[in-house]
Structures are given as structure tokens and as C-alpha cells.
Design a protein around this motif. Structure first.
Motif, PDB file in Angstrom:
ATOM      1  N   ALA A  13       0.822  -1.209   0.000  1.00 24.89           N
ATOM      2  CA  ALA A  13       0.000   0.000   0.000  1.00 24.89           C
ATOM      3  C   ALA A  13       0.859   1.264   0.000  1.00 24.89           C
ATOM      4  N   HIS A  14       2.084   1.150   0.479  1.00 28.22           N
ATOM      5  CA  HIS A  14       2.957   2.321   0.585  1.00 28.22           C
ATOM      6  C   HIS A  14       3.709   2.602  -0.712  1.00 28.22           C
ATOM      7  N   GLN A  16       3.521   0.685  -3.592  1.00 26.73           N
ATOM      8  CA  GLN A  16       2.784   0.158  -4.746  1.00 26.73           C
ATOM      9  C   GLN A  16       3.561  -0.871  -5.547  1.00 26.73           C
ATOM     10  N   LEU A  44       2.783  -3.853   6.909  1.00 27.50           N
ATOM     11  CA  LEU A  44       1.658  -4.229   6.049  1.00 27.50           C
ATOM     12  C   LEU A  44       0.821  -5.310   6.720  1.00 27.50           C
ATOM     13  N   ASN A  47      -6.291  -6.842   5.252  1.00 33.80           N
ATOM     14  CA  ASN A  47      -7.492  -6.459   5.984  1.00 33.80           C
ATOM     15  C   ASN A  47      -8.779  -6.653   5.197  1.00 33.80           C
ATOM     16  N   ASP A  48      -8.710  -6.876   3.905  1.00 39.80           N
ATOM     17  CA  ASP A  48      -9.900  -7.020   3.065  1.00 39.80           C
ATOM     18  C   ASP A  48     -10.581  -8.367   3.340  1.00 39.80           C
ATOM     19  N   THR A 120      -3.912  -7.434  -1.923  1.00 39.63           N
ATOM     20  CA  THR A 120      -3.697  -6.013  -1.706  1.00 39.63           C
ATOM     21  C   THR A 120      -3.438  -5.807  -0.222  1.00 39.63           C
ATOM     22  N   GLU A 122      -2.608  -3.694   3.018  1.00 44.18           N
ATOM     23  CA  GLU A 122      -2.863  -2.339   3.515  1.00 44.18           C
ATOM     24  C   GLU A 122      -1.900  -2.005   4.648  1.00 44.18           C
TER      25      GLU A 122
END
Length: 129
Positions: A13-14, A16, A44, A47-48, A120, A122
Motif C-alpha cells: 500500500a505504501h 505500490q 503491512l 485487511n480485506d 492487496t 494495507e
């Protein structure tokens, strides 16, 4: 299991960047622990809920190969026995055997394709101590 066979990637997330996750990072995801990106060193976490569910579904694929091998061996033995008893011809035994082996390879291929995913990742939430 080696990292190359897992095929699980993560997108930071940071920074990419997409990185091939190592075994210890996959274990950290499995126990819902934060880990640092190998490029930017920021924390990281996955969380999804949809991706967590898909990641956890990989456990059900673990016993697939062993189950398929048992199935193929059973089909081969039954076809051989039926041919020996004269219930089916040699060609029917060959067709049954080839069909069982074909189902094995198709199922293993499907399982390997299902294992390849990009998660992905986060930013990790700070833990209260």
C-alpha cells in the motif's frame, strides 16, 4: 513448499510494488500479524474480508492432490479387476484409466491456477499494548 510453487503475491500500500510473498510472510498473513515490506520497510497487513476468505480457502486445496491420487489408484484397480473378471474389455479398461488420469491432471492444474493470487496489503494498524 517452496515460494515459487505458492504463487501468492502482495501489493504494498505504501510503495505500490508487487512482491512475491515468502513463506514467513504468508504465515504472518494467516495469523493476522503485520509484517514489513521488503522494499520500503513499512508495516503491512491483509485487511480485506474478501481476500482473507479467498486466502483461507487455500487450506481446502491442500488435501486435493492426495485425494486425487487415491481416486486414480482406486479407478485403476477397479478397472483392472473388472477387466480380469470379464465384465469390461481391455479397451474399456484403458478408457477408464485414461479418463481417471485426465481428471487428475485437470484438477491439479485448476488447483494450481487457483493458488496464484495477488493480495492487496494495507497499512498495518497500530496495536495497543
Amino acid at each position: 513448499m517452496s515460494v515459487a510453487t505458492l504463487g501468492i503475491q502482495g501489493r504494498c500500500a505504501h510503495c505500490q510494488r508487487t512482491l512475491l510473498l515468502e513463506c514467513w510472510q504468508i504465515n504472518a498473513i494467516a495469523i493476522n500479524e503485520a509484517f514489513s515490506c521488503t522494499h520500503c520497510r513499512k508495516a503491512l497487513q491483509l485487511n480485506d474480508p474478501k481476500q482473507i476468505k479467498r486466502f483461507r480457502s487455500l487450506d481446502s486445496l491442500a488435501m486435493l492432490k492426495a485425494s486425487l491420487l487415491i481416486m486414480v489408484c482406486t479407478v485403476l484397480m477397479v478397472a483392472l479387476l473388472l477387466e480380469w473378471l470379464g465384465r469390461i474389455s481391455v479397451w474399456e479398461q484403458l478408457n477408464c484409466s485414461l479418463l481417471a488420469v485426465f481428471v487428475y491432471f485437470i484438477s491439479v492444474r485448476f488447483a494450481r491456477q487457483r493458488q496464484h493470487m495477488t493480495l492487496t496489503l494495507e497499512a498495518a494498524k497500530a496495536h495497543a499494548d
